[in-house]
Design an enzyme around this catalytic site. Structure first.
Site, PDB file in Angstrom:
ATOM      1  N   ASP A 175     -16.017 -21.208  15.818  1.00 29.67           N
ATOM      2  CA  ASP A 175     -14.930 -21.680  16.106  1.00 29.67           C
ATOM      3  C   ASP A 175     -15.295 -23.113  16.366  1.00 29.67           C
ATOM      4  O   ASP A 175     -16.424 -23.958  16.242  1.00 29.67           O
ATOM      5  CB  ASP A 175     -14.247 -21.634  17.044  1.00 29.67           C
ATOM      6  N   GLU A 201     -12.340 -24.089  11.319  1.00 33.07           N
ATOM      7  CA  GLU A 201     -12.085 -25.079  12.148  1.00 33.07           C
ATOM      8  C   GLU A 201     -10.792 -25.462  10.535  1.00 33.07           C
ATOM      9  O   GLU A 201     -10.264 -26.159  10.883  1.00 33.07           O
ATOM     10  CB  GLU A 201     -12.511 -26.135  11.633  1.00 33.07           C
ATOM     11  N   TRP A 202      -9.774 -23.874  10.890  1.00 32.54           N
ATOM     12  CA  TRP A 202      -8.644 -23.792  10.646  1.00 32.54           C
ATOM     13  C   TRP A 202      -8.595 -25.061   9.049  1.00 32.54           C
ATOM     14  O   TRP A 202      -7.379 -25.726   9.062  1.00 32.54           O
ATOM     15  CB  TRP A 202      -7.493 -24.357  11.276  1.00 32.54           C
ATOM     16  N   GLY A 203      -9.195 -25.025   8.720  1.00 41.54           N
ATOM     17  CA  GLY A 203      -8.498 -25.740   7.375  1.00 41.54           C
ATOM     18  C   GLY A 203      -8.365 -27.667   7.108  1.00 41.54           C
ATOM     19  O   GLY A 203      -7.964 -27.997   6.350  1.00 41.54           O
ATOM     20  N   ASP A 233      -3.382 -20.219  13.162  1.00 44.82           N
ATOM     21  CA  ASP A 233      -3.703 -18.951  13.213  1.00 44.82           C
ATOM     22  C   ASP A 233      -2.441 -18.330  12.333  1.00 44.82           C
ATOM     23  O   ASP A 233      -1.377 -18.939  12.997  1.00 44.82           O
ATOM     24  CB  ASP A 233      -3.762 -18.874  14.067  1.00 44.82           C
TER      25      ASP A 233
END
Ligand code: GLA
Length: 409
Positions: free
Chosen positions: A148, A183-185, A206
């Protein structure tokens, strides 16, 4: 002569490089179960063993759901040797013993850490201890790491550097460990994640347990918000490296803590869950379920165990579907499958039942003669010219096309 030798040597080195660079894991999108939404900080040895048993008993393991991933909150801290240890109350037997149990069931164990000193949940992360932690994970028998990016600097260069440090450390263990970059894009990881050693990379925030939310940028995104963000990313996916639109909420029915935002979202309909699953398969997305596999509804199990959909996801060619039409409330996805076949998905984005008709040649630009298998309707169509049908709100139809005969060139 010298030139010939030079060319040969270069070819050999390039070949060696190529062979070395070949990934040995994640040749198809990883499938499994992740602890996050269901258990959060309650994740424990006992619960994970129960999940492992249930994955086997329910047929999920046999269908390909292989990885059990311990998400955030398994960590207790670092010991005097700077080695990570698990929370002693929830993991009294240590992680190695849990990994042995999971392996004894024919499954694989994944774990979670963060590229900063603290994880998103505020427990110890791996920054500055990458090699030590990678070694610890390998010694425990870990097969997958979700890494993460909470509490880390915003810029892309730092992200790449930190992810590569862990990627190199994992590779140096010589254990095949799937490396999931999370890293969520935000820093376009599809451009650099493979070079950092990643096998999958999150493309979005998320996933929440709702069809469509009007607050995407606040991290409240539903299934449709996430789907829209995958457009154009298809060129970056392939064997050994996958776009990851996050976990499947299929079957959660509002029971996840994080996915429901503590009760704000109450879940989706069975139709919407089936559409999420089907579209994830079209997208060659990792299939990581989050539901309680110990108590699975029959209808939900039928969705998650659908062999034809799983085969589309796991197709050896490793292509991610592209959106080839998006108009009047209809979205059409096309995925090139191995063996000269295509999978097509037609999604009704509208909030009411409607009929569709897409001419293969004219509107979808698919030429030649095709037989089609429509999966949900269990229909076999011969030499089909147009894909037609009726779909309820948020439902989709999946067609697998195989050639009747090739066009003469
Ligand atoms: C982030 C990730 C989630 C989950 C949590 C854990 O939000 O995106 O998938 O791992 O952290 O705290």
């Amino acid at each position: 002569m010298i030139l010939k030798k030079l060319v040969t040597t270069t070819c050999i080195s390039l070949f060696t490089l190529f062979v070395k660079a070949q990934p040995t894991v994640a040749l198809t999108p990883p499938m499994g179960w992740n602890s996050w939404n269901l258990f959060e900080e309650e994740v424990s040895d006992k619960l994970i063993r129960e999940i492992a048993d249930a994955l086997v008993a329910s047929g999920m393991a046999q269908a390909g759901y292989q990885y059990i991933v311990l998400d955030d909150f398994w960590v207790g801290g670092r010991n005097a040797n700077n080695e990570l240890f698990p929370d002693p109350v929830r993991f009294p037997n240590g992680i190695k013993s849990l990994a042995d149990y999971v392996h004894s069931k024919g499954l694989k164990l994944g774990i979670y850490s963060d590229a900063a000193s603290l994880t998103c949940g505020g427990v110890t992360g791996s920054y500055n201890f990458e090699e030590r932690d990678a070694t610890t994970f390998a010694n425990w028998g870990i097969d997958y790491l979700k890494y993460d990016y909470c509490n880390a600097p915003d810029d892309m260069v730092t992200a790449f550097t930190r992810y590569k440090k862990m990627g190199d450390a994992l590779r140096n263990t010589n254990r095949p460990i799937v490396y999931s970059i999370c890293e969520w894009g935000q820093r376009k990881p599809w451009l650099w994640a493979r070079a950092a050693g990643g096998h999958l990379w999150r493309t979005t925030w998320d996933m929440r347990d709702t069809w469509l939310s009007d607050k995407y940028d606040n991290g409240h995104n539903g299934i449709m918000n996430t789907i829209e963000k995958q457009k154009g990313l298809e060129k970056f996916a392939g064997p050994g490296g996958w776009n990851d639109p996050d976990l499947l909420v299929t079957g959660l029915f509002g029971k996840g803590k994080s996915s429901s935002l503590n009760g704000r979202f109450t879940g989706c309909s069975l139709t919407e869950y089936r559409s999420q699953f089907a579209i994830w398969c079209m997208l060659a997305a990792p299939l990581m379920v989050n539901l309680d596999v110990r108590n699975m509804d029959k209808e939900v199990a039928a969705i998650l165990l659908n062999k034809e959909l799983i085969a589309i996801d796991q197709d050896a060619a490793g292509n991610q579907a592209a959106v080839i039409a998006d108009e009047n409330g209809w979205q059409v996805y096309k995925k090139e499958l191995s063996g000269d076949r295509y999978a097509l998905c037609i999604l009704n984005k509208q909030s009411s039942t409607a009929s569709f008709s897409f001419d293969l040649n004219d509107s979808l630009k698919i030429h030649g003669q095709w037989n089609a298998r429509e999966i949900f309707g269990n229909r076999q169509l011969h030499a089909v010219k147009a894909l037609t049908g009726e779909l309820n709100a948020h439902d989709c139809a999946i067609f697998v096309l195989s050639q009747v005969k090739k066009l003469k060139k």
